[in-house]
Write a protein that holds these residues in place. Structure first.
Motif, mmCIF file in Angstrom:
data_model
loop_
_atom_site.group_PDB
_atom_site.id
_atom_site.type_symbol
_atom_site.label_atom_id
_atom_site.label_comp_id
_atom_site.label_asym_id
_atom_site.label_seq_id
_atom_site.Cartn_x
_atom_site.Cartn_y
_atom_site.Cartn_z
ATOM 1 N N HIS A 8 -2.797 4.403 6.930
ATOM 2 C CA HIS A 8 -3.343 3.469 6.050
ATOM 3 C C HIS A 8 -3.376 3.791 4.750
ATOM 4 O O HIS A 8 -2.994 3.185 3.645
ATOM 5 C CB HIS A 8 -4.886 2.963 6.464
ATOM 6 C CG HIS A 8 -5.374 1.764 5.719
ATOM 7 N ND1 HIS A 8 -6.383 2.123 4.839
ATOM 8 C CD2 HIS A 8 -5.071 0.561 5.490
ATOM 9 C CE1 HIS A 8 -6.659 0.936 4.019
ATOM 10 N NE2 HIS A 8 -6.017 -0.023 4.692
ATOM 11 N N GLN A 9 -3.893 4.952 4.372
ATOM 12 C CA GLN A 9 -4.055 5.393 2.890
ATOM 13 C C GLN A 9 -2.351 5.591 2.615
ATOM 14 O O GLN A 9 -2.166 5.493 1.171
ATOM 15 C CB GLN A 9 -4.608 6.745 2.844
ATOM 16 C CG GLN A 9 -5.294 7.051 1.679
ATOM 17 C CD GLN A 9 -6.308 6.159 1.027
ATOM 18 O OE1 GLN A 9 -6.866 5.125 1.679
ATOM 19 N NE2 GLN A 9 -6.496 6.104 -0.286
ATOM 20 N N ALA A 10 -1.620 6.188 3.028
ATOM 21 C CA ALA A 10 -0.443 6.349 2.786
ATOM 22 C C ALA A 10 0.552 5.097 2.453
ATOM 23 O O ALA A 10 1.053 5.138 1.604
ATOM 24 C CB ALA A 10 0.610 7.084 3.836
ATOM 25 N N LEU A 11 0.162 4.085 3.255
ATOM 26 C CA LEU A 11 0.635 2.624 2.847
ATOM 27 C C LEU A 11 0.205 2.121 1.717
ATOM 28 O O LEU A 11 0.785 1.489 0.880
ATOM 29 C CB LEU A 11 0.231 1.768 4.087
ATOM 30 C CG LEU A 11 1.203 1.774 5.356
ATOM 31 C CD1 LEU A 11 0.632 1.029 6.586
ATOM 32 C CD2 LEU A 11 2.569 1.462 5.269
ATOM 33 N N ASN A 12 -1.103 2.209 1.389
ATOM 34 C CA ASN A 12 -1.838 1.987 0.210
ATOM 35 C C ASN A 12 -0.918 2.890 -0.749
ATOM 36 O O ASN A 12 -0.541 2.117 -1.953
ATOM 37 C CB ASN A 12 -3.129 2.389 0.040
ATOM 38 C CG ASN A 12 -4.029 1.228 0.976
ATOM 39 O OD1 ASN A 12 -3.658 0.294 1.128
ATOM 40 N ND2 ASN A 12 -5.266 1.811 1.354
ATOM 41 N N ALA A 13 -0.658 4.002 -0.663
ATOM 42 C CA ALA A 13 -0.099 4.861 -1.767
ATOM 43 C C ALA A 13 1.498 4.253 -1.927
ATOM 44 O O ALA A 13 1.671 4.021 -3.272
ATOM 45 C CB ALA A 13 -0.080 6.161 -1.330
ATOM 46 N N SER A 14 1.893 4.075 -1.224
ATOM 47 C CA SER A 14 3.406 3.264 -1.100
ATOM 48 C C SER A 14 3.430 2.131 -1.881
ATOM 49 O O SER A 14 4.232 2.019 -2.735
ATOM 50 C CB SER A 14 3.998 3.301 0.365
ATOM 51 O OG SER A 14 5.217 2.849 0.273
ATOM 52 N N SER A 15 2.423 1.154 -1.491
ATOM 53 C CA SER A 15 2.027 -0.226 -2.183
ATOM 54 C C SER A 15 2.016 0.111 -3.602
ATOM 55 O O SER A 15 2.435 -0.680 -4.398
ATOM 56 C CB SER A 15 1.147 -0.759 -1.285
ATOM 57 O OG SER A 15 0.883 -2.080 -2.036
ATOM 58 N N GLU A 41 1.457 12.473 -2.107
ATOM 59 C CA GLU A 41 1.857 13.428 -0.959
ATOM 60 C C GLU A 41 1.230 14.782 -1.471
ATOM 61 O O GLU A 41 1.007 15.464 -0.461
ATOM 62 C CB GLU A 41 3.349 13.351 -0.724
ATOM 63 C CG GLU A 41 3.884 11.927 0.271
ATOM 64 C CD GLU A 41 4.024 10.682 -0.904
ATOM 65 O OE1 GLU A 41 3.635 10.979 -2.179
ATOM 66 O OE2 GLU A 41 4.064 9.820 -0.293
ATOM 67 N N ASP A 42 1.680 15.208 -2.339
ATOM 68 C CA ASP A 42 1.185 16.712 -2.723
ATOM 69 C C ASP A 42 -0.227 16.773 -2.847
ATOM 70 O O ASP A 42 -0.731 17.732 -2.348
ATOM 71 C CB ASP A 42 1.594 16.835 -4.343
ATOM 72 C CG ASP A 42 3.086 16.952 -4.358
ATOM 73 O OD1 ASP A 42 3.743 17.030 -3.175
ATOM 74 O OD2 ASP A 42 3.793 16.765 -5.707
ATOM 75 N N ASN A 104 11.100 4.774 -1.929
ATOM 76 C CA ASN A 104 9.544 4.292 -1.380
ATOM 77 C C ASN A 104 9.884 2.891 -0.396
ATOM 78 O O ASN A 104 8.966 2.975 0.620
ATOM 79 C CB ASN A 104 9.189 3.642 -2.676
ATOM 80 C CG ASN A 104 7.618 3.515 -2.538
ATOM 81 O OD1 ASN A 104 6.765 4.252 -2.072
ATOM 82 N ND2 ASN A 104 7.185 2.003 -2.777
ATOM 83 N N SER A 105 10.875 2.317 -0.564
ATOM 84 C CA SER A 105 11.043 1.198 0.550
ATOM 85 C C SER A 105 11.328 1.867 1.777
ATOM 86 O O SER A 105 10.668 1.508 2.595
ATOM 87 C CB SER A 105 12.175 0.387 0.255
ATOM 88 O OG SER A 105 12.037 -0.390 -1.056
ATOM 89 N N LEU A 106 12.131 2.800 1.811
ATOM 90 C CA LEU A 106 12.494 3.599 3.078
ATOM 91 C C LEU A 106 10.970 4.119 3.778
ATOM 92 O O LEU A 106 10.794 4.313 4.804
ATOM 93 C CB LEU A 106 13.395 4.384 2.959
ATOM 94 C CG LEU A 106 14.005 5.186 4.426
ATOM 95 C CD1 LEU A 106 14.475 4.322 5.259
ATOM 96 C CD2 LEU A 106 14.963 6.224 3.838
ATOM 97 N N TRP A 107 10.240 4.950 2.905
ATOM 98 C CA TRP A 107 9.132 5.439 3.104
ATOM 99 C C TRP A 107 8.167 4.541 3.783
ATOM 100 O O TRP A 107 7.416 4.585 4.888
ATOM 101 C CB TRP A 107 8.584 6.323 1.892
ATOM 102 C CG TRP A 107 7.211 6.779 2.090
ATOM 103 C CD1 TRP A 107 6.106 6.749 1.552
ATOM 104 C CD2 TRP A 107 6.902 7.851 3.044
ATOM 105 N NE1 TRP A 107 5.158 7.507 2.153
ATOM 106 C CE2 TRP A 107 5.446 8.236 3.207
ATOM 107 C CE3 TRP A 107 7.729 8.636 4.126
ATOM 108 C CZ2 TRP A 107 5.008 9.201 3.893
ATOM 109 C CZ3 TRP A 107 7.263 9.834 5.126
ATOM 110 C CH2 TRP A 107 5.641 9.884 4.744
#
Length: 130
Positions: A8-15, A41-42, A104-107
């Motif tokens: 969820h947090q990774a999706l928020n970061a990607s958004s 990510e780092d 980012n779209s792929l991620w």
């Protein structure tokens, strides 16, 4: 820390990254504009490597906390102030931004597939396979 919270947090970061990239692209000709990036990510990697494997269970609020907290770090926006690409002091490289957008779209797609898998596994655990 469970996988769904982490995803969820990774999706928020990607958004957030998508919004920042879009903002960079829309300001590619704005004089003096400095490109921004999202760092997640780092920060997450550093947090996970510093995370203690041993965490004590507190049965009373007066007990000491043993181990690190399971809070997942949030994404940060950083501004690139070190470079200048154009004569108007703007540093947006449109090719680089378009590459970041594709990556980012792929991620984001990969993260959504993974979170769907997590929910599917929970569903199977609850209802059983049918």
């Amino acid at each position: 820390m469970n996988n769904i919270s982490l995803l969820h947090q990774a999706l928020n970061a990607s958004s957030l990254r998508q919004q920042v990239i879009s903002n960079n692209i829309s300001n590619a000709e704005t004089p003096g504009y400095k490109a921004k990036q999202v760092v997640f990510e780092d920060i997450l990697k550093k947090h996970l490597t510093n995370q203690s494997k041993f965490v004590g269970i507190r049965s009373d609020s007066k007990h000491l906390v043993i181990g690190n907290s399971a809070d997942i770090p949030t994404a940060n926006i950083v501004e690139n102030t070190n470079s200048v690409i154009q004569n108007n002091k703007n540093n947006v490289d449109i090719d680089e931004e378009m590459t970041r957008m594709g990556k980012n779209s792929l991620w984001y797609y990969t993260l959504t597939e993974q979170i769907n898998s997590e929910f599917q596994q929970l569903s199977i655990a609850i209802k059983g396979r049918s």
